[in-house]
Motif scaffolding. Structure first.
Motif, PDB file in Angstrom:
ATOM      1  N   HIS A 114       5.827  10.794 -20.672  1.00 19.85           N
ATOM      2  CA  HIS A 114       5.061   9.633 -21.132  1.00 19.85           C
ATOM      3  C   HIS A 114       5.748   8.340 -20.717  1.00 19.85           C
ATOM      4  CE1 HIS A 114       3.611  12.413 -24.608  1.00 19.85           C
ATOM      5  NE2 HIS A 114       2.931  12.611 -23.505  1.00 19.85           N
ATOM      6  N   THR A 115       7.057   8.285 -20.876  1.00 20.72           N
ATOM      7  CA  THR A 115       7.820   7.088 -20.508  1.00 20.72           C
ATOM      8  C   THR A 115       7.749   6.854 -19.005  1.00 20.72           C
ATOM      9  OG1 THR A 115       9.301   7.470 -22.378  1.00 20.72           O
ATOM     10  CG2 THR A 115      10.089   5.988 -20.656  1.00 20.72           C
ATOM     11  N   VAL A 116       7.896   7.919 -18.233  1.00 22.84           N
ATOM     12  CA  VAL A 116       7.806   7.816 -16.779  1.00 22.84           C
ATOM     13  C   VAL A 116       6.431   7.281 -16.389  1.00 22.84           C
ATOM     14  CG1 VAL A 116       7.721   9.147 -14.623  1.00 22.84           C
ATOM     15  CG2 VAL A 116       9.521   9.624 -16.315  1.00 22.84           C
ATOM     16  N   LEU A 117       5.380   7.889 -16.915  1.00 21.59           N
ATOM     17  CA  LEU A 117       4.023   7.463 -16.569  1.00 21.59           C
ATOM     18  C   LEU A 117       3.757   6.017 -16.958  1.00 21.59           C
ATOM     19  CD1 LEU A 117       2.037  10.675 -17.455  1.00 21.59           C
ATOM     20  CD2 LEU A 117       1.988   9.481 -15.240  1.00 21.59           C
ATOM     21  N   GLU A 118       4.190   5.627 -18.129  1.00 21.94           N
ATOM     22  CA  GLU A 118       3.946   4.258 -18.580  1.00 21.94           C
ATOM     23  C   GLU A 118       4.518   3.252 -17.581  1.00 21.94           C
ATOM     24  OE1 GLU A 118       4.744   1.416 -22.472  1.00 21.94           O
ATOM     25  OE2 GLU A 118       5.902   3.260 -22.253  1.00 21.94           O
ATOM     26  N   ARG A 119       5.750   3.448 -17.156  1.00 16.41           N
ATOM     27  CA  ARG A 119       6.385   2.480 -16.251  1.00 16.41           C
ATOM     28  C   ARG A 119       5.905   2.625 -14.805  1.00 16.41           C
ATOM     29  NH1 ARG A 119       7.693  -2.383 -15.099  1.00 16.41           N
ATOM     30  NH2 ARG A 119       9.674  -2.664 -14.025  1.00 16.41           N
TER      31      ARG A 119
ATOM     32  N   ASP B 256       0.825  -1.212   0.000  1.00 15.98           N
ATOM     33  CA  ASP B 256       0.000   0.000   0.000  1.00 15.98           C
ATOM     34  C   ASP B 256       0.860   1.265   0.000  1.00 15.98           C
ATOM     35  OD1 ASP B 256      -2.316  -1.527  -0.022  1.00 15.98           O
ATOM     36  OD2 ASP B 256      -2.673  -1.316   2.140  1.00 15.98           O
ATOM     37  N   ALA B 257       1.942   1.258   0.761  1.00 12.80           N
ATOM     38  CA  ALA B 257       2.801   2.443   0.851  1.00 12.80           C
ATOM     39  C   ALA B 257       3.511   2.736  -0.460  1.00 12.80           C
ATOM     40  CB  ALA B 257       3.816   2.262   1.983  1.00 12.80           C
ATOM     41  N   ILE B 258       4.061   1.715  -1.099  1.00 10.47           N
ATOM     42  CA  ILE B 258       4.804   1.973  -2.336  1.00 10.47           C
ATOM     43  C   ILE B 258       3.847   2.318  -3.472  1.00 10.47           C
ATOM     44  CG2 ILE B 258       5.036  -0.382  -3.260  1.00 10.47           C
ATOM     45  CD1 ILE B 258       7.764   2.387  -3.185  1.00 10.47           C
ATOM     46  N   VAL B 259       2.669   1.720  -3.466  1.00  7.21           N
ATOM     47  CA  VAL B 259       1.670   2.068  -4.489  1.00  7.21           C
ATOM     48  C   VAL B 259       1.223   3.518  -4.306  1.00  7.21           C
ATOM     49  CG1 VAL B 259      -0.668   1.576  -5.333  1.00  7.21           C
ATOM     50  CG2 VAL B 259       0.956  -0.294  -4.970  1.00  7.21           C
ATOM     51  N   ALA B 260       1.023   3.949  -3.082  1.00 10.41           N
ATOM     52  CA  ALA B 260       0.664   5.348  -2.827  1.00 10.41           C
ATOM     53  C   ALA B 260       1.770   6.281  -3.327  1.00 10.41           C
ATOM     54  CB  ALA B 260       0.404   5.570  -1.345  1.00 10.41           C
ATOM     55  N   ALA B 261       3.018   5.905  -3.102  1.00  7.62           N
ATOM     56  CA  ALA B 261       4.141   6.722  -3.575  1.00  7.62           C
ATOM     57  C   ALA B 261       4.203   6.740  -5.101  1.00  7.62           C
ATOM     58  CB  ALA B 261       5.451   6.196  -2.984  1.00  7.62           C
ATOM     59  N   LEU B 262       3.996   5.592  -5.719  1.00  9.70           N
ATOM     60  CA  LEU B 262       3.993   5.527  -7.194  1.00  9.70           C
ATOM     61  C   LEU B 262       2.885   6.398  -7.770  1.00  9.70           C
ATOM     62  CD1 LEU B 262       4.679   1.722  -7.527  1.00  9.70           C
ATOM     63  CD2 LEU B 262       6.123   3.513  -8.532  1.00  9.70           C
ATOM     64  N   TYR B 263       1.693   6.311  -7.192  1.00 11.99           N
ATOM     65  CA  TYR B 263       0.587   7.126  -7.700  1.00 11.99           C
ATOM     66  C   TYR B 263       0.797   8.610  -7.418  1.00 11.99           C
ATOM     67  CZ  TYR B 263      -2.209   3.177  -9.304  1.00 11.99           C
ATOM     68  OH  TYR B 263      -2.668   2.077  -9.989  1.00 11.99           O
ATOM     69  N   ALA B 264       1.512   8.952  -6.356  1.00 16.30           N
ATOM     70  CA  ALA B 264       1.838  10.357  -6.112  1.00 16.30           C
ATOM     71  C   ALA B 264       2.775  10.885  -7.202  1.00 16.30           C
ATOM     72  CB  ALA B 264       2.471  10.536  -4.731  1.00 16.30           C
ATOM     73  N   VAL B 265       3.753  10.084  -7.596  1.00 21.93           N
ATOM     74  CA  VAL B 265       4.645  10.484  -8.698  1.00 21.93           C
ATOM     75  C   VAL B 265       3.845  10.607  -9.992  1.00 21.93           C
ATOM     76  CG1 VAL B 265       6.607   9.771 -10.135  1.00 21.93           C
ATOM     77  CG2 VAL B 265       6.731   9.527  -7.642  1.00 21.93           C
ATOM     78  N   ALA B 266       2.969   9.636 -10.236  1.00 20.54           N
ATOM     79  CA  ALA B 266       2.130   9.689 -11.444  1.00 20.54           C
ATOM     80  C   ALA B 266       1.253  10.937 -11.433  1.00 20.54           C
ATOM     81  CB  ALA B 266       1.275   8.427 -11.561  1.00 20.54           C
TER      82      ALA B 266
END
Length: 172
Positions: free
Chosen positions: A142-147, A110-120
């Motif tokens: 676009h490349t950042v968001l895709e990954r 949950d924590a890393i997914v929250a961090a990933l979605y914050a970057v997105a």
């Protein structure tokens, strides 16, 4: 021996505006924090499915580190000075704060997914402005968001319950 220095007279075809520089700086800060958070979680995760969670966190760290470098080098190419010093990252990151102790695998997910979605969210929030001024920088987004979104989906699936947890299928 006397050395003469010539005056540098480069005339770049493009230089970033303050807004473009600020946008890329925010993404650099968030990606740098994502690297740090990924390692913090990597070192402190415990529990069921530890090994898989431990290893996937290194994937996140590697992706964030690579993207941070891509963004910083793009910033330099368009005459913006990147700042990923610890005090800058601590003051300006949009990522949620992590606990400092051991963390269970489900909570780690949950924590890393929250961090990933914050970057997105940062990348999506700056995208249109970046694209309007510099489509080349937008291509990097676009490349950042895709990954980043792919990693979020894959890691989040660890805690999901088929057909009943959010996000729900669009076919309902």
């Amino acid at each position: 021996m006397t050395q003469t220095m010539s005056k540098h007279a480069a005339r770049p075809a493009f230089q970033a505006s303050q807004q473009l520089g600020d946008h890329l700086q925010q993404l650099l800060v968030d990606l740098t924090d994502l690297q740090l958070q990924g390692k913090q979680l990597h070192w402190n995760v415990v529990g069921k499915n530890f090994r898989d969670t431990h290893l996937v966190l290194d994937e996140v760290v590697d992706a964030a580190r690579g993207f941070a470098d891509d963004i910083a080098e793009r910033m330099r190419a368009i005459y913006v000075t990147p700042d990923a010093r610890v005090k800058t990252v601590a003051a300006k990151s949009t990522l949620p704060e992590l606990p400092s102790d051991e963390i269970d695998t489900a909570d780690t997910v949950d924590a890393i997914v929250a961090a990933l979605y914050a970057v997105a969210a940062t990348a999506r929030g700056i995208h249109d402005d970046v694209d309007a001024e510099d489509p080349t920088s937008a291509d990097i987004l676009h490349t950042v968001l895709e990954r980043i979104e792919q990693l979020a989906w894959m890691i989040d699936s660890e805690n999901r319950i088929a057909n009943s947890s959010i996000p729900r299928s669009m076919h309902e």
